[in-house]
Design a protein around this motif. Structure first.
Motif, PDB file in Angstrom:
ATOM      1  N   GLY A 163       0.427  28.412  50.220  1.00  7.58           N
ATOM      2  CA  GLY A 163       0.034  29.341  49.161  1.00  7.58           C
ATOM      3  C   GLY A 163       0.923  29.273  47.934  1.00  7.58           C
ATOM      4  O   GLY A 163       0.535  29.714  46.848  1.00  7.58           O
ATOM      5  N   GLU A 164       2.127  28.723  48.089  1.00  5.77           N
ATOM      6  CA  GLU A 164       3.051  28.620  46.955  1.00  5.77           C
ATOM      7  C   GLU A 164       2.786  27.377  46.109  1.00  5.77           C
ATOM      8  O   GLU A 164       3.342  27.243  45.023  1.00  5.77           O
ATOM      9  CB  GLU A 164       4.497  28.578  47.458  1.00  5.77           C
ATOM     10  N   LEU A 165       1.974  26.459  46.616  1.00  7.77           N
ATOM     11  CA  LEU A 165       1.664  25.219  45.895  1.00  7.77           C
ATOM     12  C   LEU A 165       0.306  25.348  45.225  1.00  7.77           C
ATOM     13  O   LEU A 165      -0.644  25.865  45.812  1.00  7.77           O
ATOM     14  CB  LEU A 165       1.649  24.031  46.869  1.00  7.77           C
ATOM     15  N   GLU A 166       0.238  24.866  44.010  1.00 10.51           N
ATOM     16  CA  GLU A 166      -1.023  24.890  43.278  1.00 10.51           C
ATOM     17  C   GLU A 166      -1.361  23.460  42.864  1.00 10.51           C
ATOM     18  O   GLU A 166      -0.557  22.793  42.199  1.00 10.51           O
ATOM     19  CB  GLU A 166      -0.880  25.775  42.032  1.00 10.51           C
ATOM     20  N   GLU A 167      -2.537  23.004  43.270  1.00  9.76           N
ATOM     21  CA  GLU A 167      -2.976  21.642  42.927  1.00  9.76           C
ATOM     22  C   GLU A 167      -4.089  21.721  41.893  1.00  9.76           C
ATOM     23  O   GLU A 167      -4.985  22.559  41.995  1.00  9.76           O
ATOM     24  CB  GLU A 167      -3.497  20.917  44.166  1.00  9.76           C
ATOM     25  N   ARG A 168      -4.017  20.816  40.944  1.00 13.80           N
ATOM     26  CA  ARG A 168      -5.071  20.684  39.952  1.00 13.80           C
ATOM     27  C   ARG A 168      -5.386  19.204  39.857  1.00 13.80           C
ATOM     28  O   ARG A 168      -4.474  18.380  39.772  1.00 13.80           O
ATOM     29  CB  ARG A 168      -4.593  21.220  38.607  1.00 13.80           C
ATOM     30  N   PHE A 169      -6.662  18.879  39.883  1.00 12.05           N
ATOM     31  CA  PHE A 169      -7.069  17.481  39.812  1.00 12.05           C
ATOM     32  C   PHE A 169      -7.479  17.156  38.393  1.00 12.05           C
ATOM     33  O   PHE A 169      -8.274  17.868  37.781  1.00 12.05           O
ATOM     34  CB  PHE A 169      -8.201  17.213  40.803  1.00 12.05           C
ATOM     35  N   ILE A 170      -6.878  16.087  37.861  1.00 12.49           N
ATOM     36  CA  ILE A 170      -7.110  15.691  36.479  1.00 12.49           C
ATOM     37  C   ILE A 170      -7.500  14.227  36.447  1.00 12.49           C
ATOM     38  O   ILE A 170      -7.339  13.502  37.431  1.00 12.49           O
ATOM     39  CB  ILE A 170      -5.852  15.928  35.614  1.00 12.49           C
ATOM     40  N   ARG A 171      -7.981  13.774  35.316  1.00 10.75           N
ATOM     41  CA  ARG A 171      -8.339  12.367  35.172  1.00 10.75           C
ATOM     42  C   ARG A 171      -7.091  11.528  34.955  1.00 10.75           C
ATOM     43  O   ARG A 171      -6.209  11.906  34.194  1.00 10.75           O
ATOM     44  CB  ARG A 171      -9.291  12.182  33.994  1.00 10.75           C
ATOM     45  N   SER A 172      -7.046  10.390  35.625  1.00 12.98           N
ATOM     46  CA  SER A 172      -5.911   9.479  35.474  1.00 12.98           C
ATOM     47  C   SER A 172      -5.984   8.762  34.149  1.00 12.98           C
ATOM     48  O   SER A 172      -7.060   8.543  33.598  1.00 12.98           O
ATOM     49  CB  SER A 172      -5.909   8.439  36.584  1.00 12.98           C
ATOM     50  N   SER A 173      -4.829   8.365  33.657  1.00 14.74           N
ATOM     51  CA  SER A 173      -4.794   7.556  32.445  1.00 14.74           C
ATOM     52  C   SER A 173      -4.699   6.100  32.848  1.00 14.74           C
ATOM     53  O   SER A 173      -4.500   5.768  34.014  1.00 14.74           O
ATOM     54  CB  SER A 173      -3.590   7.942  31.592  1.00 14.74           C
ATOM     55  N   GLY A 174      -4.850   5.219  31.896  1.00 11.72           N
ATOM     56  CA  GLY A 174      -4.679   3.800  32.175  1.00 11.72           C
ATOM     57  C   GLY A 174      -5.991   3.096  32.431  1.00 11.72           C
ATOM     58  O   GLY A 174      -7.079   3.652  32.252  1.00 11.72           O
ATOM     59  N   PRO A 175      -5.917   1.828  32.861  1.00  7.45           N
ATOM     60  CA  PRO A 175      -7.114   1.023  33.043  1.00  7.45           C
ATOM     61  C   PRO A 175      -7.947   1.501  34.230  1.00  7.45           C
ATOM     62  O   PRO A 175      -7.454   2.178  35.121  1.00  7.45           O
ATOM     63  CB  PRO A 175      -6.567  -0.382  33.291  1.00  7.45           C
ATOM     64  N   GLY A 176      -9.210   1.130  34.232  1.00  9.65           N
ATOM     65  CA  GLY A 176     -10.087   1.506  35.330  1.00  9.65           C
ATOM     66  C   GLY A 176     -11.532   1.541  34.918  1.00  9.65           C
ATOM     67  O   GLY A 176     -12.403   1.846  35.708  1.00  9.65           O
ATOM     68  N   GLY A 177     -11.802   1.240  33.672  1.00 10.71           N
ATOM     69  CA  GLY A 177     -13.192   1.174  33.220  1.00 10.71           C
ATOM     70  C   GLY A 177     -13.838   2.539  33.174  1.00 10.71           C
ATOM     71  O   GLY A 177     -13.193   3.553  32.947  1.00 10.71           O
ATOM     72  N   GLN A 178     -15.140   2.555  33.425  1.00 12.88           N
ATOM     73  CA  GLN A 178     -15.886   3.810  33.355  1.00 12.88           C
ATOM     74  C   GLN A 178     -15.506   4.774  34.462  1.00 12.88           C
ATOM     75  O   GLN A 178     -15.664   5.980  34.336  1.00 12.88           O
ATOM     76  CB  GLN A 178     -17.387   3.512  33.418  1.00 12.88           C
TER      77      GLN A 178
END
Length: 137
Positions: free
Chosen positions: A15-30
């Motif tokens: 409960g003390e940890l908060e995760e947020r998912f974001i878009r990665s930077s760098g190569p990878g195409g679409q």
């Protein structure tokens, strides 16, 4: 979210940890523009009940702490969200583990006699060189 076991003495509750998912930077195409595979893990150091005061003080001295006392770790090394999540948790555990190990106090040592003698002789040699630069009377 699961608890994070740092060592025998320290366990961070999920409960003390908060995760947020974001878009990665760098190569990878679409794929980069569609999938949020990077993880931003936030841990409130200042208000955590799981930490001792010594560990909290050590963590608050780190450069990666925000002004509110929150430690932010961004993991985007892998293309899979689950691997990035595990990487972020492992990095947080390592940071806390390093802060929990007390620093060994420095034991002052004496300067060896040979070093003192060598330093004084080199100063005398240098002074002699400078003295020889003056004009003879």
């Amino acid at each position: 979210m699961r608890d994070l076991i740092v060592n025998r003495a320290i366990t961070i509750s999920g409960g003390e940890l908060e995760e947020r998912f974001i878009r990665s930077s760098g190569p990878g195409g679409q794929n980069v523009n569609k999938v949020a595979s990077a993880v931003q893990l936030r841990f409130d150091v200042r208000n955590s009940a799981s930490l001792t005061e010594a560990v909290r003080t050590a963590l608050l001295g780190l450069a990666s702490i925000t002004g509110d006392g929150v430690l932010v770790i961004t993991a985007q090394r892998f293309r899979e969200q689950e691997k990035n999540r595990a990487d972020a948790r492992a990095r947080l555990a390592e940071i806390i583990r390093r802060a929990a190990t007390p620093r060994r106090p420095r034991r002052p040592t004496k300067v060896p006699r040979a070093s003192r003698k060598l330093r004084l002789e080199s100063k005398k040699r240098r002074g002699e060189i400078k003295r020889n630069r003056t004009r003879p009377e």
